[in-house]
Structures are given as structure tokens and as C-alpha cells.
Scaffold this motif. Structure first.
Motif, mmCIF file in Angstrom:
data_model
loop_
_atom_site.group_PDB
_atom_site.id
_atom_site.type_symbol
_atom_site.label_atom_id
_atom_site.label_comp_id
_atom_site.label_asym_id
_atom_site.label_seq_id
_atom_site.Cartn_x
_atom_site.Cartn_y
_atom_site.Cartn_z
ATOM 1 N N LEU A 1 9.756 0.780 -8.029
ATOM 2 C CA LEU A 1 8.409 1.374 -6.976
ATOM 3 C C LEU A 1 8.263 3.099 -7.925
ATOM 4 C CD1 LEU A 1 8.059 -0.077 -3.944
ATOM 5 C CD2 LEU A 1 6.525 -0.403 -5.022
ATOM 6 N N ASP A 2 7.883 3.777 -7.451
ATOM 7 C CA ASP A 2 7.679 5.481 -7.161
ATOM 8 C C ASP A 2 8.505 6.072 -5.933
ATOM 9 O OD1 ASP A 2 6.788 5.280 -10.406
ATOM 10 O OD2 ASP A 2 4.827 5.456 -9.610
ATOM 11 N N SER B 1 0.677 7.205 1.258
ATOM 12 C CA SER B 1 -0.113 8.769 1.274
ATOM 13 C C SER B 1 -1.398 8.451 0.256
ATOM 14 C CB SER B 1 0.921 9.103 -0.179
ATOM 15 O OG SER B 1 0.882 9.103 -1.429
ATOM 16 N N THR C 1 0.326 -1.296 0.218
ATOM 17 C CA THR C 1 0.029 -0.019 0.102
ATOM 18 C C THR C 1 0.511 1.217 -0.594
ATOM 19 O OG1 THR C 1 -1.763 -1.083 1.423
ATOM 20 C CG2 THR C 1 -1.179 1.488 1.046
ATOM 21 N N LYS C 2 0.484 1.867 -0.831
ATOM 22 C CA LYS C 2 1.219 3.600 -0.970
ATOM 23 C C LYS C 2 0.593 4.215 0.183
ATOM 24 C CE LYS C 2 3.694 6.850 -3.718
ATOM 25 N NZ LYS C 2 3.676 7.145 -4.835
ATOM 26 N N SER D 1 10.301 3.130 3.008
ATOM 27 C CA SER D 1 10.387 4.476 2.523
ATOM 28 C C SER D 1 11.240 3.894 1.777
ATOM 29 C CB SER D 1 10.220 5.506 3.503
ATOM 30 O OG SER D 1 11.482 6.094 3.830
ATOM 31 N N GLU E 1 6.190 -0.992 7.529
ATOM 32 C CA GLU E 1 6.752 -0.289 6.324
ATOM 33 C C GLU E 1 7.766 0.055 6.190
ATOM 34 O OE1 GLU E 1 5.282 3.566 7.985
ATOM 35 O OE2 GLU E 1 2.612 2.227 8.462
ATOM 36 N N GLU F 1 -3.438 0.219 -3.497
ATOM 37 C CA GLU F 1 -2.291 -0.686 -3.236
ATOM 38 C C GLU F 1 -2.516 -1.741 -4.174
ATOM 39 O OE1 GLU F 1 -5.252 -4.055 -1.601
ATOM 40 O OE2 GLU F 1 -3.868 -3.584 0.509
ATOM 41 N N GLY G 1 8.178 7.764 -1.965
ATOM 42 C CA GLY G 1 7.054 7.185 -1.504
ATOM 43 C C GLY G 1 7.711 6.142 -0.231
ATOM 44 N N GLU G 2 6.312 6.950 1.219
ATOM 45 C CA GLU G 2 6.098 5.839 1.396
ATOM 46 C C GLU G 2 4.928 4.339 1.707
ATOM 47 O OE1 GLU G 2 8.062 6.591 4.701
ATOM 48 O OE2 GLU G 2 8.367 8.373 3.673
ATOM 49 N N TYR G 3 5.656 3.228 1.653
ATOM 50 C CA TYR G 3 4.678 2.141 1.625
ATOM 51 C C TYR G 3 4.796 1.266 2.391
ATOM 52 C CZ TYR G 3 5.865 3.144 -3.342
ATOM 53 O OH TYR G 3 5.468 3.813 -4.206
#
Length: 184
Positions: free
Chosen positions: A84-85, A65, A62-63, A118, A116, A69, A87-89
Motif C-alpha cells: 500500500l501507499d 483520504s 478503503t483509503k 495507518s 482502521e 476502495e 496513508g490512513e486506511y
């Protein structure tokens, strides 16, 4: 009666041949990585499989921001590589695969993980090795009622040096430094 048996056999054959797989959406082919995207890799090992037979399993990410999913297939105990781009995942859940070829499908109960990590722009990130041990609960043998629910013991280990060697062996043309950001 005979028609029902034939229909059942046909249905079973469809599941054996084609499976009940969840279609992965996350790019696992790092050669197709776009500029600015990052490579994330690690290992997931499920220590107790359905019927004791483990094959391909499915991981949901799940991203954080936007709570979008997606997921990807992984082979139990092997390194996985995803694009992945930034971000926080969160690794939100795992569906445990079973069957001789993985074609019989996935367990119907996802393993909720909630670990989690990043990712920055254009990084190569090792997130560690996640070991998931299924602790089977207990049921009343007569009624089937749950007495003690199933639980999961999840451990994150650091095998950075070994993982980096494997990464460099598989992808010798990628010269970037590999960052260690273990799952939290």
C-alpha cells in the motif's frame, strides 16, 4: 424443457469452473513493491462459513483520504501480505468465500468491519489477527421474515512474534524493522 435443463447445467458449470470472484486490485506480490510503498500484513479468520465450507475470501480496503476502495483475496486463517501507499486506511468489509475450490463465489452479504490502520512511507507493518465470528440470526420458518438479524463478533488479537517469524521465513531478504500497529 430439455433446453432449459441444459442451459441451467451449463450455467452451473461456468460458476463451478470460473467462479463469481471479485477481481482484486491491491498488490499482494511484495516483490513488486515500488520505492516508498509499504508492506502490510496480518491474518483474517472467519469462524463460521456459508454451508460450513470456507476457502478464499475477499477483503475491501478503503483509503480514507480519497475514499478510494480496492480489495484483495485472502485464504481464511492464513497470513496475508499487501502493498500500500502511505496513508490512513480502513478495512471496510469482507466477502466470505464458499465452495469446494472457492469457485462457487462469495456470500452476497458483506461483513462490515470498519477497522482502521495507518501506514507511513516505506514501512513494514503488522496489523494483527482479526477473528470474525458469524452469529446467525433467526427467521420465521413460514414467512422467511427476519426475527433476529445476523451479527458479527469481531476480535483483534496480537500474535506479533509468530507473525514476524513467518514473515522473516517467507521474505528473508527484507531486513526492515516490523512495526506493530494493531487494527483499531
Amino acid at each position: 424443457m430439455l433446453k432449459n435443463k441444459i442451459a441451467l447445467v451449463c450455467l452451473i458449470m461456468v460458476f463451478v469452473l470460473f467462479g463469481c470472484a471479485v477481481a482484486p486490485k491491491i498488490n499482494t506480490n511484495i516483490e513488486t513493491k515500488q520505492p516508498g510503498q509499504s508492506i502490510v500484513f496480518g491474518k483474517i479468520n472467519i469462524e463460521s462459513g456459508v454451508f460450513g465450507i470456507r476457502t478464499m475470501s475477499y477483503c475491501r480496503i478503503t483509503k480514507i483520504s480519497d475514499l478510494s476502495e480496492d480489495g484483495f483475496d485472502f485464504s481464511n486463517g492464513d497470513l496475508f501480505f499487501v502493498v500500500l501507499d502511505s496513508g490512513e486506511y480502513r478495512i471496510s468489509s469482507i466477502l466470505e468465500g464458499y465452495g469446494l475450490t472457492g469457485a462457487l463465489g462469495f456470500s452476497d452479504v458483506p461483513i462490515d468491519i470498519y477497522r482502521e490502520f495507518s501506514v507511513g512511507e516505506n514501512e513494514v507493518v503488522y496489523i494483527g489477527n482479526m477473528s470474525v465470528h458469524h452469529i446467525r440470526g433467526r427467521r420465521n420458518m413460514w414467512s422467511g421474515d427476519v426475527i433476529v438479524p445476523d451479527s458479527w463478533d469481531i476480535k483483534i488479537t496480537d500474535e506479533y512474534d509468530e507473525a514476524v517469524k513467518e514473515f522473516r521465513k517467507r521474505y528473508p531478504n527484507i531486513k526492515q524493522n516490523i512495526q506493530k500497529k494493531l487494527l483499531m
